[in-house]
Write an enzyme that holds these catalytic residues in place. Structure first.
Site, mmCIF file in Angstrom:
data_model
loop_
_atom_site.group_PDB
_atom_site.id
_atom_site.type_symbol
_atom_site.label_atom_id
_atom_site.label_comp_id
_atom_site.label_asym_id
_atom_site.label_seq_id
_atom_site.Cartn_x
_atom_site.Cartn_y
_atom_site.Cartn_z
ATOM 1 N N TYR A 145 -8.393 10.179 29.601
ATOM 2 C CA TYR A 145 -7.589 8.935 29.180
ATOM 3 C C TYR A 145 -6.250 8.933 29.412
ATOM 4 C CZ TYR A 145 -6.519 4.279 27.116
ATOM 5 O OH TYR A 145 -6.216 3.067 27.082
ATOM 6 N N SER A 194 -0.516 2.315 29.035
ATOM 7 C CA SER A 194 -0.841 2.735 27.432
ATOM 8 C C SER A 194 0.479 3.801 27.144
ATOM 9 C CB SER A 194 -1.886 3.386 27.406
ATOM 10 O OG SER A 194 -2.138 4.196 25.891
#
Length: 245
Positions: A148, A135
């Protein structure tokens, strides 16, 4: 361009979002797919909508026994694509211990659990394809990303280490770092999400990269430059770019 027809790939995290869209593209290219995620009903829906038959193998990547059993059922594959993940927006001040632990356990340790059942066989055969979804959030620390961002950074480092070890062995390792994708998970965000992509567009870019021999891709290209170049910025210049949430 890679020859896809007749290849067998295991997609872990294929029940919705990017995983579901990638399954559509890969099946259309003639790939024999094994679809895995926790929700068996959603997997069945994905498989039913594909242009060719696919094997459905539910599993819980947070449970080692479940992963081992699924891997035994799946057997040897030409490639594995790691797409599974959970996400909750979280600040340090609003730390939720259960959610933070789940993000680290599912997003990172779950990836290691799955690859641990697949990579040794690929190495022994001298052939295979490993694709890990990172990501843009994994490049540097961001506000509101406790759990995250750290878990995605771990996945990205895992991919880099595998790539460093397996170059030239016949086992190709690739990393894909997307930005915001419109999914059930990002619907939780209350902040603006620049350059947000639809799952099909993200899957198109991911699949195009998978057809190359390049290690890493980050997209959207312009937006990703902020994060890639941000790795070279000093702390005093980086952190003021993102207001605390």
């Amino acid at each position: 361009m890679r020859a896809w027809a007749g290849k067998r790939y295991w997609l872990v995290g294929a029940s919705e979002g990017l995983g579901r869209a990638l399954a559509q593209r890969m099946a259309a290219a003639g790939v024999d797919l094994v679809l895995s995620a926790r929700n068996a009903d959603r997997l069945a829906e994905v498989a039913a909508a594909l242009p060719r038959s696919a094997q459905v193998v539910p599993l819980d990547v947070g449970d080692s026994a479940s992963v081992r059993a699924a891997a035994a059922e799946v057997g040897p594959v030409d490639g594995v694509v790691w797409l599974a993940g959970v996400y909750w927006p979280m600040t340090a001040a609003g730390w939720n211990p259960d959610q933070a632990e789940a993000m680290c356990d599912i997003n990172l340790t779950g990836c290691a659990r799955v690859l641990g059942q697949v990579v040794p066989g690929m190495v022994a055969r001298g052939a295979g394809h490993v694709v890990i979804t990172g990501s843009l959030a994994g490049f540097r620390g961001l506000p509101g990303s406790v759990g995250y961002a750290a878990s995605k950074a771990g996945c990205m480092m895992l991919a880099e280490s595998l790539h460093a070890d397996l170059r030239g062995t016949g086992v190709l390792v690739q990393q894909v770092n997307p930005g915001f994708i419109r999914t059930r998970l990002t619907a939780q965000n209350s902040f603006d999400m620049p350059f947000i992509m639809e799952p099909d567009e993200a899957a198109r870019r991911m699949f195009e990269h998978m057809g190359t021999d390049r290690f890493k891709v980050s997209f959207p290209t312009g937006f990703s430059l902020l994060f890639r170049l941000g790795q070279m910025l000093p702390d005093w210049a980086w952190y003021p770019l993102f207001p605390r949430r």
